[in-house]
Design an enzyme around this catalytic site. Structure first.
Site, PDB file in Angstrom:
ATOM      1  CD  GLU A 120      -2.525  -1.239   2.029  1.00 45.77           C
ATOM      2  OE1 GLU A 120      -3.075  -0.580   2.829  1.00 45.77           O
ATOM      3  OE2 GLU A 120      -4.224  -1.902   2.068  1.00 45.77           O
ATOM      4  CD  GLU A 220      -3.149  -6.367   4.021  1.00 45.05           C
ATOM      5  OE1 GLU A 220      -1.746  -6.688   4.036  1.00 45.05           O
ATOM      6  OE2 GLU A 220      -3.812  -5.364   4.052  1.00 45.05           O
TER       7      GLU A 220
END
EC number: 3.2.1.58
Length: 308
Positions: A120, A220
């Site tokens: 991220e 995720e």
């Protein structure tokens, strides 16, 4: 399931993205419940618990707790594969992780599924797409025989932020998608997971170089259990976590999408974090298992797994 049909139709018009066999993996912490570093035996116990569901885990920073040099031999002894991580946001951590992998990977290449550079990073705005691509290419030169990629939020793929990576030929792209952090009620959460992946996958397919087939998987996804913090309409709770898992994650696996569940075990040592809404959020109750490896719900998807 209708969600699967919708996803199939969405990707049928963009065939460049290739999904694998629908295997379940786990995000795995490298610390014990008290915050002390795990040793090889701890990882082996983790693997003994998780092998009922899948045999792949991912970590985030190879130098953290010296984890790379411990988890790889544990994985080899238990028949697991590991997606290792490099944290590039700070140059010191980037160099430390690369150095840790230089020591840990040789002789263990057979259990390294991939190396992700960043998690991220684009979402946090710490790198532009071209800047992250440069880092990925640097790591690929160091480990020419290992698959190198990254993990980022679904919307950073869908909105074009990650275009440089896709067009640059990065072969391993993990898509993080949390309906919970989008504030979705549990009734809408499974569909949101599918919509998120469709948005990311279509962009990846449209921008991938002709003839290439980047690996795309859910990097995720998950839902907090009892004791977790609510986020708008998204309510924490073990029943909701099981519902999201069965109707969202299991459906993805049945369709043929690999997915990493966040996360394997509770991590009670973690401090609270500040969410996008400015409120403190608990991050200690996201495990499929408790910190002492007890299951919170029945995680049997009842799908046929492809043999390797």
């Amino acid at each position: 399931m209708r969600f699967s049909t919708a996803l199939s139709l969405a990707l049928a018009v963009s065939p460049a993205a290739v999904f694998a066999a629908g295997n379940l993996g786990f995000s795995l912490g490298v610390k014990r419940p008290d915050g002390q570093c795990k040793d090889q035996a701890d990882f082996e116990k983790d693997f003994d618990t998780l092998k009922a569901h899948g045999t792949t885990v991912r970590t985030y920073a190879a130098a953290d707790c010296g984890s790379a040099s411990l988890i790889l031999p544990a994985a080899k002894s238990k028949g697991f594969k590991v997606v290792l991580g490099i944290w590039p946001d700070v140059e010191e951590s980037y160099k430390a992780d690369v150095d840790a992998l230089k020591k840990a990977v040789p002789g263990n290449e057979d259990v390294v599924a991939a190396i992700t550079v960043g998690s991220e990073t684009l979402y946090r705005g710490n790198f532009t797409g071209p800047e992250l691509l440069k880092k990925i290419k640097e790591v690929q030169k160091v480990f020419p025989k290992i698959t190198i990629g990254t993990a980022d939020s679904w919307n950073k793929y869908a909105d074009g932020t990650a275009d440089a990576l896709i067009e640059g030929g990065v072969k391993y792209l993990l898509v993080n998608a949390f309906a919970f952090w989008q504030g979705k009620a549990i009734e809408q959460a499974p569909k949101t997971l599918f919509d998120d992946l469709v948005g990311a996958a279509k962009r990846i397919a449209d921008k991938a170089p002709q003839g290439s087939s980047p690996y795309v998987a859910i990097g995720e996804t998950g839902w907090p259990t009892d004791g977790g913090t609510d986020y708008g309409a998204a309510k924490a709770g073990t029943k909701n976590a099981e519902k999201f898992y069965k109707e969202g994650v299991c459906a993805m696996l049945a369709w043929g999408v690999d997915a990493f569940y966040f996360e394997a075990f509770d991590e009670p040592w973690k401090p609270k974090s500040i969410g996008d809404n400015g409120n403190a959020a608990d991050e200690t109750h996201w495990g499929m298992y408790t910190a002492d490896r007890k299951p919170k719900f029945n995680a049997d998807c009842k799908v046929n797994k492809k043999k390797d």
